[in-house]
Design an enzyme around this catalytic site. Structure first.
Site, short mmCIF file in Angstrom:
data_model
loop_
_atom_site.label_atom_id
_atom_site.label_comp_id
_atom_site.label_asym_id
_atom_site.label_seq_id
_atom_site.Cartn_x
_atom_site.Cartn_y
_atom_site.Cartn_z
N THR A 46 2.81 38.52 136.73
CA THR A 46 2.31 37.70 135.62
C THR A 46 3.05 38.07 134.34
O THR A 46 3.46 37.20 133.57
CB THR A 46 0.79 37.89 135.46
N ARG A 62 -3.54 40.08 128.71
CA ARG A 62 -4.29 40.53 129.90
C ARG A 62 -5.10 41.74 129.49
O ARG A 62 -4.59 42.64 128.82
CB ARG A 62 -3.34 40.91 131.05
C1 NCD Z 1 -3.63 39.40 140.64
C2 NCD Z 1 -4.41 39.87 139.43
O1 NCD Z 1 -3.87 40.57 138.57
O2 NCD Z 1 -5.55 39.48 139.36
N1 NCD Z 1 -2.24 39.55 140.54
C3 NCD Z 1 -1.53 38.56 139.92
O3 NCD Z 1 -1.67 38.33 138.75
N2 NCD Z 1 -0.69 37.84 140.67
C4 NCD Z 1 -4.17 39.86 141.93
C5 NCD Z 1 -4.45 41.32 142.16
O4 NCD Z 1 -4.18 42.18 141.32
O5 NCD Z 1 -4.95 41.62 143.24
#
Ligand code: NCD
Length: 334
Positions: free
Chosen positions: A66, A118
């Site tokens: 991401t 995030r």
């Molecule tokens: C996910 C997340 O961060 O929620 N990863 C992502 O962004 N592709 C899934 C995970 O961490 O399991």
């Protein structure tokens, strides 16, 4: 008279923190813009539509896909990207600065046009959106939401199966703590028509009732802990890892037990319908065997590339009110 692109862009100037409230027209719009971004990428063109737009990308939780995907998407559109992959270590958060002051600092220090965030707290994006003037984009908020992942997931389903309606979709693994499954379940239930959802998890890792209550009343879903009972029937198997970091220290034994309960093997994957797909937001741990990668139904690496197109589309739509109908084919990467 055909509606213009400008009228369709409901994302301009707005935060993007949840999939709730999105309409089918919004999804169609973003998918069309993502198709166009794919075209730009395929021909190795550059398109500097976000030139001089500052985009801080601030992550309080670990990330590979991401984080890089947002950095790449903003860079491909010519933005001034300010990446902060480990806020707790490298920002004044380490000195005790509050979250709201941090958001104000990030916005003012960069003159941000959008902030990608995030954070481990469920309400982080909402709180940030309250204090920031610039639109906030949620790159994952605790156990609650991961709306850009859901967009790229649905886009991958559309690309692979040619539709987002009338599908049988199995969401498998850690439904309690996972955020990707929540955002995708919501989107598949509210945007797609007549989708049938199968929630496959260990008893202890079911979707919380609080989340189930947010789904539309008419959504058809079944809860089960047996993947083999549904795998031959479904169009989509969406695997997820057990979220180790959400288990307390005392619960690590429980994690060890639960994380091996639902595993997709090469043999199981071969029993799936001919026209079906295997998805995973990644990273994987124990739930998805490497042998599955060779199965032509596996689309999890494609999901990542689609993430780039979707995030380009979203950044553009949020920051540019009237997108050009086509990317101008001016500068070429040599
Ligand atoms: C996910 C997340 O961060 O929620 N990863 C992502 O962004 N592709 C899934 C995970 O961490 O399991």
């Amino acid at each position: 008279m055909p509606k213009s692109l400008e009228q369709d862009n409901s994302f301009y100037g707005k935060d993007f923190i949840t999939v709730n409230g999105l309409k089918r027209a919004d999804i169609d719009y973003i998918f069309r813009r993502a198709d166009l971004m794919k075209g730009i990428d395929d021909t190795k063109q550059t398109w500097d539509v976000l030139k001089n737009h500052a985009v801080p990308i601030i992550f309080f939780e670990p990330s590979t896909r991401t984080f890089l995907s947002f950095c790449a998407a903003a860079t491909r559109l010519g933005a001034n990207v300010h990446p902060m992959p480990d806020m707790p270590a490298f920002s004044s958060v380490a000195k005790g600065e509050s979250f709201t002051d941090t958001i104000k600092a990030v916005e003012n220090a960069t003159s941000a046009r959008a902030i990608v965030l995030r954070h481990h707290d469920e309400d982080s994006s909402k709180t940030a959106a309250r204090v920031a003037e610039a639109p906030v984009i949620n790159g994952g908020s605790g156990q609650a939401e991961h709306p850009t992942q859901a967009l790229l997931d649905l886009y991958t389903i559309q690309e692979s199966l040619g539709r987002i309606d009338g599908l049988k979709i199995a969401l498998v693994g850690d439904l309690k703590y996972g955020r990707t499954v929540k955002s995708l379940a919501s989107l598949a239930a509210t945007i797609g028509e007549n989708n049938q959802l199968f929630f496959v998890s260990a008893e202890q890792l079911r979707f919380p009732q609080k989340f189930l209550d947010t789904l539309p009343d008419d959504v058809q879903y079944e809860e089960t802990s047996n993947l083999e009972s549904v795998i031959r029937d479904v169009d989509v198997v969406y695997m997820t890892r057990t979220q180790k970091e959400r288990f307390s220290l005392e619960e690590q034994d429980l994690y060890e037990t639960l994380s091996t309960q639902l595993t997709l093997t090469r043999e199981m994957a071969e029993t799936m319908q001919f026209q079906s797909i295997i998805m995973h937001p990644l990273p994987r741990t124990r739930e998805l065997r490497y042998g599955v990668d060779e199965n032509p139904r596996a689309v999890y690496f494609k999901q990542m590339t689609n993430g780039l197109y979707i995030r380009m589309a979203l950044l553009e739509s949020i920051m540019i009110e009237q997108p050009r109908k086509e990317a101008r084919r001016r500068t070429k990467n040599k």
